[in-house]
Enzyme design. Structure first.
Site, short mmCIF file in Angstrom:
data_model
loop_
_atom_site.label_atom_id
_atom_site.label_comp_id
_atom_site.label_asym_id
_atom_site.label_seq_id
_atom_site.Cartn_x
_atom_site.Cartn_y
_atom_site.Cartn_z
N GLU A 1 -20.93 50.98 -66.90
CA GLU A 1 -20.09 52.17 -66.90
C GLU A 1 -20.69 53.29 -67.74
OE1 GLU A 1 -16.65 54.47 -65.95
OE2 GLU A 1 -17.74 52.81 -65.05
N THR B 1 -15.91 65.39 -53.64
CA THR B 1 -16.29 64.42 -54.66
C THR B 1 -15.85 63.00 -54.32
OG1 THR B 1 -16.47 64.19 -57.08
CG2 THR B 1 -14.25 64.54 -56.15
#
Length: 632
Positions: free
Chosen positions: A498, A609
């Site tokens: 992440e 997006t």
């Protein structure tokens, strides 16, 4: 009752006069009642009603709990709002903890919030009246036929983008099989829910979408269509027609509903021409407008789709709005104006840009938190990852989507990129280029997986920069994409964490346990796809295939795909969540990576997006087509 007898008037005469007065007063009372009542039944009587009825005031409030730091770790574009089995990668709305925003301008806020239903009525009336207006570019109603004639190429290419190279085609077919596998299991175990829990074989609803359902269905529409999975696409379309209920009364993320539902329905319409999708997306767009009813016009992050009440995230500093949320509306809202013939959507997002152009930027940078009440920055934290990322993405894409006519978006983007290079772009001791975060002048040498979209962003904007910097931008895009690939290769699973760091001897490696997870994110693969299209360097397809093999080995389970909690161990622990963006973004970008460039060509399409393709708006072409239609 005893009446006194008046002089000269008999009892019978007085009774007659009283009865006449009574009848007259009764008639007058009925007439007044009829007239006033009629006002409420006449068409378009909103303004008349406003004279007699008090508006219901709704106070904006904040929601949720927890520190800003906790929330920051869980925002994904800022989609860290996505949920997981254990909750360590989710930020949940907590309506029971809702409380008034801390503000010195509460009265002004209440007046703005009280306009929620009025704004909905205004939007509808504008939509109805705009169709008969003959002013400017809005005078000609959008038609799908005109739109198709203004495309440079067929959306699906000559042969649906099928590559001539057998190995590449085999890899593309593998990605298509992955999509079908993910879809089939969603349909079997979670149909109509927002996402699939593949380990427990059940559906997940979550609380990001305000009671809306079928997020995976809406997110998959264009992917299924582009891949030629027509049976599955028709199942999805039928669900939209029969089961997509927009009359929810829940609390939704404005950002997530916009990029997934609005974006998904828009792209489905533009690809197929199905009026069903157009009607649904215009209806949904109206429900988002009350979020903009703030003193500045900067929308709040959370909205009740039924009542129109909006409020800020509870963890956001001082009730602020988030840059990556209010900055990621432009593409979809411009298209809502295009389809509805209603300028209000474009007006809302242009107002945001005007405000941002006016306020001072520290070192030319855009902090992540802005007050929707005062219009001032709340704190100076700058990130190209979560909380900030897609704001920058939508600047260059707004310019491209306008057929390169939106000069203001272009100027703003390149000025921001210059500030990013001057303040955030760093080179590690090992020679890796990365985007650090900026906290009030102090650099945090950390780069999030979310920031890995920036390789593709800088790449697609390279050609339109200053001529002497075009090659520099393309090189920078390649360097950042290389760094993000390194974050994958340095893990045991060959999937990226992440967030990864560049301090204390670390190079593109997660040093904290809380950063080691992977939730099927697309950003690295997104940059591979763009860089392939821009350079045709075969390494990008090889890197994409490495990701496919890693997904198959570590994320594929018996009933779908699941994120993993630690990319640095091959004994994986799954998070039991097949994210909807895995279907919309990750698999779509992989499929495009192994397809010919004429499948959704960049000359005609810009991806939002959430990887939903939206067409470039060629205003001159559309107007010329309209003129030709009138003369025929």
């Amino acid at each position: 009752m005893v009446f006194r007898k008046l002089p000269g008037v008999s009892a019978s005469g007085m009774g007659l006069r009283l009865s006449q007065k009574f009848v007259f007063l009764l008639f007058l009372s009925g007439l007044v009642t009829l007239c006033f009542g009629a006002l409420f039944f006449l068409p378009d009587s909103v303004r008349i009603k406003r004279i007699f009825l008090f508006k219901t005031e709704t106070q904006p409030v904040t929601v949720g709990s927890g520190s800003e730091n906790d929330a920051r770790e869980h925002l994904k574009r800022p989609k860290e709002g996505v949920s997981s089995a254990k909750g360590e990668t989710s930020t949940k709305l907590k309506p029971l903890s809702r409380r008034p925003s801390v503000s010195h301008e509460g009265t002004e806020e209440r007046l703005a919030g009280g306009k929620a239903q009025e704004d909905l009525t205004l939007a509808r009336s504008r939509t109805e009246s705009a169709t008969s207006s003959d002013q400017g570019a809005q005078s000609d109603t959008f038609t799908y036929k005109k739109f198709k004639r203004c495309l440079l190429k067929a959306p699906l290419g000559r042969d649906n983008g099928k590559p001539s190279d057998p190995q590449t085609n085999e890899r593309r077919e593998k990605v298509k099989e992955m999509m079908k596998f993910a879809w089939d299991n969603y349909k079997r175990y979670a149909w109509g829910k927002n996402e699939l829990r593949p380990l427990t074989r059940n559906g997940h609803i979550g609380n990001m979408f305000g009671g809306l359902r079928g997020a995976s269905i809406i997110d998959s529409l264009d992917t299924l269509y582009v891949m030629g999975l027509m049976d599955e696409y028709n199942e999805a379309k039928e669900w939209v027609q029969t089961s997509l209920d927009l009359n929810s009364n829940g609390e939704a993320s404005l950002f997530e509903v916009n990029i997934r539902y609005v974006g998904g329905l828009l792209s489905a319409y533009y690809l197929t021409g199905e009026e069903l999708f157009k009607n649904k997306v215009v209806e949904l767009g109206e429900k988002l407008l009350p979020a903009f009813n703030t003193p500045t016009g900067i929308p709040r992050g959370v909205i009740n789709l039924g009542s129109g009440t909006s409020w800020s995230w509870g963890w956001a500093s001082a009730g602020s709005s988030i840059l990556a949320e209010f900055g990621t509306l432009h593409l979809e809202f411009v298209h809502l104006t295009q389809l509805s013939n209603n300028p209000i959507y474009t007006e809302k997002v242009m107002n945001i840009r005007k405000l941002l152009n006016k306020i001072e930027k520290p070192h030319g940078l855009y902090p992540n938190f802005l007050s929707p009440v005062s219009g001032n920055w709340v704190q100076h934290h700058v990130s190209i990852g979560g909380l900030g990322d897609s704001f920058y993405e939508y600047l260059i894409k707004s310019y491209l989507m306008s057929d390169k006519t939106d000069e203001d978006a272009k100027t703003t983007y390149y000025n921001a990129l210059e500030a990013i290079e001057a303040n955030l772009v760093q080179k590690s001791p090992g020679g890796l280029t990365y985007m650090a975060e900026w906290r009030g002048g102090i650099l945090d040498h950390k780069m999030g997986h979310l920031a890995c979209f920036s390789g593709g962003m800088i790449g697609i904007g390279a050609d339109d920069g200053a001529p002497e910097k075009r090659q520099h931008y393309l090189d920078l895009a390649a360097e950042i994409t290389h760094t993000c690939h390194e974050s994958y290769t340095r893990s045991a699973t060959k999937l990226g964490p992440e967030a990864f760091r560049f301090d204390s001897g670390a190079e593109a490696t997660a040093t904290r346990l809380s950063d080691r997870y992977y939730i099927l994110r697309p950003e690295v693969i997104e940059s591979y796809m763009y860089m392939w299209r821009l350079t045709h360097d075969p390494k990008y397809r090889e890197w994409g295939w490495e990701a496919v093999e890693a997904l198959e080995q570590h994320c594929r389970v018996d009933s779908g795909f699941s994120g993993i909690r630690d990319v640095y161990t091959t004994t994986v622990s799954h998070d039991n969540m097949q994210q909807s963006f895995f279907l919309s973004e990750t698999l779509k970008y992989l499929y495009l990576l192994f397809s010919d460039d004429d499948l959704l060509p960049l000359e005609d399409w810009v991806f939002n997006t959430e990887a939903h393709p939206l067409p470039i708006i060629r205003t001159n072409c559309l107007q010329n087509e309209a003129t030709q239609d009138k003369t025929l």
